[in-house]
Motif scaffolding. Structure first.
Motif, PDB file in Angstrom:
ATOM      1  N   GLN A 221      -1.274   3.855  -2.421  1.00 12.06           N
ATOM      2  CA  GLN A 221      -2.195   2.734  -2.419  1.00 12.06           C
ATOM      3  C   GLN A 221      -1.752   1.702  -3.440  1.00 12.06           C
ATOM      4  OE1 GLN A 221      -6.315   5.225  -1.504  1.00 12.06           O
ATOM      5  NE2 GLN A 221      -5.805   4.690  -3.616  1.00 12.06           N
ATOM      6  N   GLY A 222      -1.929   0.436  -3.103  1.00  6.38           N
ATOM      7  CA  GLY A 222      -1.570  -0.596  -4.062  1.00  6.38           C
ATOM      8  C   GLY A 222      -1.681  -1.980  -3.474  1.00  6.38           C
ATOM      9  N   VAL A 223      -1.099  -2.938  -4.200  1.00  8.84           N
ATOM     10  CA  VAL A 223      -1.089  -4.337  -3.768  1.00  8.84           C
ATOM     11  C   VAL A 223       0.225  -4.618  -3.052  1.00  8.84           C
ATOM     12  CG1 VAL A 223      -1.089  -6.735  -4.553  1.00  8.84           C
ATOM     13  CG2 VAL A 223      -2.593  -5.073  -5.645  1.00  8.84           C
ATOM     14  N   LEU A 224       0.139  -5.240  -1.876  1.00  6.88           N
ATOM     15  CA  LEU A 224       1.346  -5.623  -1.159  1.00  6.88           C
ATOM     16  C   LEU A 224       1.880  -6.932  -1.729  1.00  6.88           C
ATOM     17  CD1 LEU A 224       3.122  -4.690   1.248  1.00  6.88           C
ATOM     18  CD2 LEU A 224       2.002  -6.483   2.568  1.00  6.88           C
ATOM     19  N   LEU A 233       5.332  -2.499  -1.818  1.00  8.38           N
ATOM     20  CA  LEU A 233       4.046  -1.956  -2.246  1.00  8.38           C
ATOM     21  C   LEU A 233       4.145  -1.663  -3.727  1.00  8.38           C
ATOM     22  CD1 LEU A 233       1.214  -1.000  -1.353  1.00  8.38           C
ATOM     23  CD2 LEU A 233       2.183   1.302  -1.174  1.00  8.38           C
ATOM     24  N   ARG A 234       3.149  -2.159  -4.491  1.00 12.66           N
ATOM     25  CA  ARG A 234       3.123  -1.912  -5.936  1.00 12.66           C
ATOM     26  C   ARG A 234       1.816  -1.216  -6.302  1.00 12.66           C
ATOM     27  NH1 ARG A 234       6.298  -6.204  -9.588  1.00 12.66           N
ATOM     28  NH2 ARG A 234       7.924  -6.849  -8.124  1.00 12.66           N
ATOM     29  N   LEU A 235       1.945   0.061  -6.703  1.00 10.71           N
ATOM     30  CA  LEU A 235       0.775   0.788  -7.149  1.00 10.71           C
ATOM     31  C   LEU A 235       0.208   0.124  -8.403  1.00 10.71           C
ATOM     32  CD1 LEU A 235       2.174   2.797  -5.201  1.00 10.71           C
ATOM     33  CD2 LEU A 235       1.407   4.638  -6.701  1.00 10.71           C
ATOM     34  N   GLN A 236      -1.093   0.265  -8.614  1.00 12.17           N
ATOM     35  CA  GLN A 236      -1.727  -0.320  -9.782  1.00 12.17           C
ATOM     36  C   GLN A 236      -2.116   0.720 -10.831  1.00 12.17           C
ATOM     37  OE1 GLN A 236      -2.124  -3.968 -10.138  1.00 12.17           O
ATOM     38  NE2 GLN A 236      -0.460  -3.374  -8.776  1.00 12.17           N
ATOM     39  N   LYS A 237      -2.010   1.994 -10.476  1.00 16.26           N
ATOM     40  CA  LYS A 237      -2.261   3.091 -11.419  1.00 16.26           C
ATOM     41  C   LYS A 237      -1.698   4.365 -10.808  1.00 16.26           C
ATOM     42  CE  LYS A 237      -6.997   3.695  -9.642  1.00 16.26           C
ATOM     43  NZ  LYS A 237      -6.857   2.686  -8.579  1.00 16.26           N
ATOM     44  N   LEU A 238      -1.483   5.373 -11.636  1.00 15.47           N
ATOM     45  CA  LEU A 238      -0.907   6.621 -11.151  1.00 15.47           C
ATOM     46  C   LEU A 238      -1.769   7.251 -10.064  1.00 15.47           C
ATOM     47  CD1 LEU A 238       1.234   8.833 -11.311  1.00 15.47           C
ATOM     48  CD2 LEU A 238      -0.082   9.864 -13.193  1.00 15.47           C
ATOM     49  N   GLU A 239      -3.104   7.101 -10.198  1.00 15.35           N
ATOM     50  CA  GLU A 239      -4.019   7.697  -9.225  1.00 15.35           C
ATOM     51  C   GLU A 239      -3.917   7.045  -7.858  1.00 15.35           C
ATOM     52  OE1 GLU A 239      -5.138   8.574 -13.259  1.00 15.35           O
ATOM     53  OE2 GLU A 239      -4.794   6.649 -12.261  1.00 15.35           O
ATOM     54  N   ASP A 240      -3.133   5.968  -7.734  1.00  7.73           N
ATOM     55  CA  ASP A 240      -2.922   5.343  -6.425  1.00  7.73           C
ATOM     56  C   ASP A 240      -1.977   6.159  -5.548  1.00  7.73           C
ATOM     57  OD1 ASP A 240      -4.644   3.245  -6.714  1.00  7.73           O
ATOM     58  OD2 ASP A 240      -3.135   1.825  -7.415  1.00  7.73           O
ATOM     59  N   MET A 241      -1.354   7.182  -6.103  1.00  9.18           N
ATOM     60  CA  MET A 241      -0.631   8.144  -5.262  1.00  9.18           C
ATOM     61  C   MET A 241      -1.629   9.242  -4.910  1.00  9.18           C
ATOM     62  SD  MET A 241       2.850  10.407  -5.937  1.00  9.18           S
ATOM     63  CE  MET A 241       2.089  11.498  -7.154  1.00  9.18           C
ATOM     64  N   THR A 242      -2.180   9.154  -3.712  1.00 12.87           N
ATOM     65  CA  THR A 242      -3.219  10.100  -3.300  1.00 12.87           C
ATOM     66  C   THR A 242      -2.685  11.053  -2.230  1.00 12.87           C
ATOM     67  OG1 THR A 242      -4.063   8.619  -1.575  1.00 12.87           O
ATOM     68  CG2 THR A 242      -4.993   8.367  -3.776  1.00 12.87           C
ATOM     69  N   PHE A 243      -3.329  12.188  -2.090  1.00 15.57           N
ATOM     70  CA  PHE A 243      -2.968  13.197  -1.091  1.00 15.57           C
ATOM     71  C   PHE A 243      -1.476  13.549  -1.136  1.00 15.57           C
ATOM     72  CE2 PHE A 243      -6.427  10.559   0.785  1.00 15.57           C
ATOM     73  CZ  PHE A 243      -7.450  11.489   0.652  1.00 15.57           C
ATOM     74  N   PRO A 244      -0.923  13.860  -2.314  1.00 13.41           N
ATOM     75  CA  PRO A 244       0.501  14.227  -2.378  1.00 13.41           C
ATOM     76  C   PRO A 244       0.771  15.513  -1.609  1.00 13.41           C
ATOM     77  CG  PRO A 244      -0.598  14.750  -4.445  1.00 13.41           C
ATOM     78  CD  PRO A 244      -1.584  13.976  -3.625  1.00 13.41           C
ATOM     79  N   SER A 245       1.949  15.586  -1.009  1.00 15.56           N
ATOM     80  CA  SER A 245       2.270  16.763  -0.197  1.00 15.56           C
ATOM     81  C   SER A 245       3.770  16.862  -0.031  1.00 15.56           C
ATOM     82  CB  SER A 245       1.622  16.637   1.184  1.00 15.56           C
ATOM     83  OG  SER A 245       2.247  15.615   1.938  1.00 15.56           O
ATOM     84  N   GLY A 246       4.161  17.914   0.713  1.00 18.90           N
ATOM     85  CA  GLY A 246       5.542  18.007   1.131  1.00 18.90           C
ATOM     86  C   GLY A 246       5.846  16.981   2.212  1.00 18.90           C
ATOM     87  N   LYS A 247       7.086  16.943   2.634  1.00 19.27           N
ATOM     88  CA  LYS A 247       7.495  15.956   3.634  1.00 19.27           C
ATOM     89  C   LYS A 247       6.953  16.328   5.007  1.00 19.27           C
ATOM     90  CE  LYS A 247      11.171  13.606   3.380  1.00 19.27           C
ATOM     91  NZ  LYS A 247      12.535  13.046   3.379  1.00 19.27           N
TER      92      LYS A 247
END
Length: 421
Positions: A221-224, A233-247
């Motif tokens: 998630q972030g600002v385009l 895409l530029r995230l605005q905080k670390l929590e903008d990486m959501t639902f991390p998973s394997g490939k």
């Protein structure tokens, strides 16, 4: 004495009426009064490629705009002295990057009014920027205004990046190439979907979270932001990486494209409702492949699944095969068919080859029509399954729609499974 008082009151009323009549007479209602406000949607559209100094004539008499700040200056992942502003006009959401004298004065969720007279619209390294503002032209009118992230596929974003620039978007994708353990966010990374569409994820070296580890796959998630090499895409905080998973598993998502028009009846007893698709054999009970533009919820290709409505028995789109290495995440896109009523469905999994099934998460009942949400919604489920597993979508048989029951047709597309992480 009374007659004198009556005469005074009469002449006072008469003069007041005449004065009011004269004032009304001077107004030309055909001309109207120019609206001083212009939306970001309109402001973006007046830019035609060359630097433009803004005046009232260009904007039809308008001279100010407004929006909500959707960038976090304190985390330092936008160009210096730049904020992102987002607003909605006539149902159309648009954003813009704005160069300001003191970015630290404006926080995420601040609502701003901006006088744009004599400011400039410029294209700077692929970014459309509103430049030339002084601090006295910007007024903060509220704080803490909430803005949500707009889910979008990379394919749709690349088709019309300008419609998303400067806005909060979320993209579910893999990092390509697969990052080695311990790889950080810093610098250029590339997000890639299963169809080969690719875009850049960029993190400034000085960003607060630049040294944090990046997952192989996530909803980012972030600002385009535009760049000379296409949208970033530029995230605005670390929590903008959501639902991390394997490939994502190779060959997924299942797009329900092959075979083309393979199942066009909701219940085909001759084939037991089985259909061999690109990922394997699926059981499609009370489900067809639909291709109606504006009706079926098609995210990629020409077809999507369409579940039948108003039934008292459940409808299923079910895998008859296992994913060998478990799963950490499942995603798919959903929405009501056309303007049908909502419905209720749930995701289920089996680790014993379909002998029994368990629900993941809660049932989903907020299924939007194409009017409520032209873009389908994305469902995202996290899990930690480390053994062979299969999945199905179960549309609940609630009966005929009524004042208390909603059981319309359901559209599903691009069903994706991600390896254990």
């Amino acid at each position: 004495m009374k007659n004198t008082n009556y005469r005074i009151v009469f002449f006072s009323l008469l003069l007041s009426f005449l004065a009011t009549g004269c004032i009304k007479k001077d107004i030309n209602t055909a001309e109207g009064i120019p609206n001083p406000h212009v939306s970001l949607y309109v402001l973006r559209n007046v830019f035609k490629g060359n630097e433009l100094t803004i005046n009232r004539d260009i904007l039809g008499g308008a001279y100010n705009t407004s929006g909500v700040v959707v960038s976090n200056h304190e985390n330092k992942n936008l160009p210096p002295n730049t904020i992102a502003l987002q607003s909605v006009w006539r149902g159309q959401s648009r954003g813009m990057l704005i160069r300001v004298p003191e970015a630290g004065s404006y926080s995420f969720g601040d609502s701003l009014h901006i006088n744009v007279e004599q400011a400039r619209l410029v294209m700077d390294k692929g970014m459309l920027v509103l430049d030339g503002l002084t601090k006295d032209k910007i007024t903060k009118v509220a704080e803490g205004v909430r803005k949500g992230y707009m889910p979008v596929s990379i394919q749709n974003l690349l088709k019309n990046a300008g419609a998303y620039e400067g806005q909060l978007v979320s993209i579910t994708a893999d990092v390509d190439p697969d990052p080695a353990p311990g790889t950080t966010f810093s610098g250029k990374k590339y997000l890639k979907d299963s169809e080969g569409n690719q875009m850049q994820l960029f993190t400034e070296e000085g960003a607060v979270f630049a040294g944090s580890k990046i997952a192989p796959s996530a909803t980012f998630q972030g600002v385009l932001v535009g760049s000379d090499n296409g949208p970033q895409l530029r995230l605005q905080k670390l929590e903008d990486m959501t639902f991390p998973s394997g490939k994502i598993y190779q060959g997924w998502p299942e797009t329900f494209e092959k075979p083309y028009r393979g199942k066009l009846s909701y219940n085909i007893s001759e084939t037991k409702n089985l259909l061999q698709m690109s990922t394997g054999e699926w059981w499609l009970y009370q489900v067809i492949q639909g291709e109606t533009a504006g009706g079926d919820r098609i995210v990629s290709g020409k077809q999507a699944l369409r579940f039948q409505q108003n039934r008292s028995d459940n409808a299923y789109a079910q895998m008859n095969f296992d994913m060998p290495d478990g799963a950490s995440k499942v995603t798919f896109w959903y929405g009501a068919y056309s303007t049908d009523r909502s419905c209720t469905f749930q995701l289920e999994y089996s680790v014993n080859k379909g002998a029994s099934w368990e629900r993941i998460g809660s049932p989903i009942s907020n299924v939007p029509t194409v009017v409520e949400s032209p873009t389908p919604k994305q469902a995202i489920y996290l899990m930690n399954i480390n053994q062979p597993v299969r999945f199905r979508i179960n549309k609940l048989g609630l009966g005929t729609s009524s004042n208390t029951i909603s059981n319309g047709r359901l559209g599903i597309d691009d069903f994706a499974i991600y390896q254990s992480y």
